[in-house]
Scaffold this motif. Sequence first.
Motif, short mmCIF file in Angstrom:
data_model
loop_
_atom_site.label_atom_id
_atom_site.label_comp_id
_atom_site.label_asym_id
_atom_site.label_seq_id
_atom_site.Cartn_x
_atom_site.Cartn_y
_atom_site.Cartn_z
N MET A 1 4.80 6.29 11.77
CA MET A 1 3.55 6.59 11.13
C MET A 1 3.13 5.42 10.23
SD MET A 1 2.76 9.60 8.34
CE MET A 1 4.27 9.34 7.49
N ALA A 2 4.04 4.95 9.37
CA ALA A 2 3.70 3.87 8.46
C ALA A 2 3.41 2.58 9.23
CB ALA A 2 4.82 3.64 7.45
N THR A 3 4.24 2.28 10.20
CA THR A 3 4.06 1.04 10.96
C THR A 3 2.72 1.03 11.66
OG1 THR A 3 6.45 0.84 11.26
CG2 THR A 3 5.05 -0.43 12.76
N LYS A 4 2.35 2.13 12.26
CA LYS A 4 1.06 2.21 12.94
C LYS A 4 -0.09 1.95 11.97
CE LYS A 4 -1.76 5.12 15.87
NZ LYS A 4 -2.20 6.45 16.17
N LEU A 5 0.00 2.57 10.81
CA LEU A 5 -1.03 2.37 9.78
C LEU A 5 -1.07 0.91 9.32
CD1 LEU A 5 -3.15 4.03 8.21
CD2 LEU A 5 -1.41 4.38 6.44
N PHE A 6 0.09 0.31 9.11
CA PHE A 6 0.15 -1.10 8.71
C PHE A 6 -0.48 -1.99 9.78
CE2 PHE A 6 4.20 -0.10 6.16
CZ PHE A 6 3.52 -0.04 4.95
N MET A 7 -0.17 -1.71 11.02
CA MET A 7 -0.69 -2.55 12.11
C MET A 7 -2.20 -2.37 12.27
SD MET A 7 2.45 -2.38 14.85
CE MET A 7 1.65 -3.42 16.07
N GLU A 8 -2.69 -1.17 12.04
CA GLU A 8 -4.12 -0.91 12.17
C GLU A 8 -4.94 -1.50 11.02
OE1 GLU A 8 -4.33 3.35 12.47
OE2 GLU A 8 -3.81 3.35 14.60
N GLN A 9 -4.42 -1.34 9.79
CA GLN A 9 -5.20 -1.72 8.61
C GLN A 9 -4.73 -3.01 7.95
OE1 GLN A 9 -5.62 1.55 5.85
NE2 GLN A 9 -6.03 3.01 7.49
N GLY A 10 -3.56 -3.47 8.31
CA GLY A 10 -2.99 -4.65 7.67
C GLY A 10 -1.94 -4.25 6.65
N TYR A 11 -0.85 -4.97 6.66
CA TYR A 11 0.28 -4.64 5.79
C TYR A 11 -0.13 -4.59 4.32
CZ TYR A 11 4.89 -4.96 3.63
OH TYR A 11 6.00 -4.72 2.87
N VAL A 14 -2.51 -1.51 3.06
CA VAL A 14 -1.98 -0.15 2.98
C VAL A 14 -1.03 -0.05 1.79
CG1 VAL A 14 -0.61 1.60 4.18
CG2 VAL A 14 -2.16 0.14 5.48
N THR A 15 -1.22 0.98 1.00
CA THR A 15 -0.35 1.17 -0.16
C THR A 15 0.75 2.19 0.14
OG1 THR A 15 -1.64 2.99 -1.09
CG2 THR A 15 -2.32 0.72 -1.69
N THR A 16 1.79 2.12 -0.66
CA THR A 16 2.85 3.12 -0.52
C THR A 16 2.33 4.50 -0.90
OG1 THR A 16 3.70 2.51 -2.70
CG2 THR A 16 4.78 1.53 -0.78
N ALA A 17 1.34 4.55 -1.78
CA ALA A 17 0.74 5.84 -2.14
C ALA A 17 0.07 6.47 -0.92
CB ALA A 17 -0.27 5.65 -3.27
N GLN A 18 -0.59 5.67 -0.10
CA GLN A 18 -1.21 6.19 1.12
C GLN A 18 -0.14 6.74 2.07
OE1 GLN A 18 -3.51 2.35 1.72
NE2 GLN A 18 -4.77 3.78 2.89
N ILE A 19 0.94 6.00 2.22
CA ILE A 19 2.03 6.44 3.12
C ILE A 19 2.63 7.74 2.59
CG2 ILE A 19 4.28 5.85 4.08
CD1 ILE A 19 2.02 4.07 5.15
N ALA A 20 2.88 7.80 1.29
CA ALA A 20 3.45 9.01 0.69
C ALA A 20 2.54 10.21 0.91
CB ALA A 20 3.71 8.79 -0.80
N LYS A 21 1.24 9.99 0.73
CA LYS A 21 0.28 11.08 0.91
C LYS A 21 0.30 11.58 2.36
CE LYS A 21 -4.54 12.33 0.19
NZ LYS A 21 -5.87 11.89 -0.23
N LEU A 22 0.33 10.66 3.32
CA LEU A 22 0.40 11.06 4.73
C LEU A 22 1.68 11.83 5.05
CD1 LEU A 22 -0.97 7.91 6.60
CD2 LEU A 22 -1.96 10.20 6.62
N ALA A 23 2.75 11.48 4.36
CA ALA A 23 4.04 12.15 4.60
C ALA A 23 4.21 13.41 3.74
CB ALA A 23 5.17 11.17 4.30
N ASN A 24 3.19 13.70 2.94
CA ASN A 24 3.23 14.87 2.05
C ASN A 24 4.40 14.83 1.08
OD1 ASN A 24 0.89 16.16 3.09
ND2 ASN A 24 2.09 16.86 4.85
#
Length: 169
Positions: A1-11, A14-24
């Motif tokens: 999930m995180a890798t896909k987001l990083f690749m789509e939007q750029g490393y 993307v913030t760790t807060a965004q990743i945490a939110k997606l992972a609930n």
Amino acid sequence: MATKLFMEQGYHAVTTAQIAKLANVSVPTLFNYFPNKESLVFDEDIEREERLLNAVLSRKKGVSILDALLDFGLKNPAFNSVNRKLVRDFRNFIKSTPELSHYERQITMRYESSLAKVLQKEAKNKLGDVEAGSIAHFILDAFFRASDSSRPQKTLESLFEILKNGWEE
């Protein structure tokens, strides 16, 4: 999930807060599982190392270390033609992000050390630290070079041939 987001939007975008939110989960909880942002991309790091070492340690009787590692490499999903674009995109993403390139190199150095120890333990002929480390380095480098190649399986096989038979000028 995180890798896909990083690749789509750029490393860096993307913030760790965004990743945490997606992972609930909360950011502190995210960091309980992943020590840093880079580890979110290399989330299977430990499992990959275990599989690499297990390829040698669990090989069938009579199977050489090099044959076991070649077989391990050839079974890697990165060498499946269906995954070629994804692998190329991922490799380019890593290479174009200095933090990830550096982190990958740190992981690779740890793998080299672990593999060298296993080679010393499992080899028929005694290997010194330098020899075992050099062989482990070449094996891991062969995996990387093959995954970057347009013909990954053929490249890996030819690199392992050099290891098996030596290099003649």
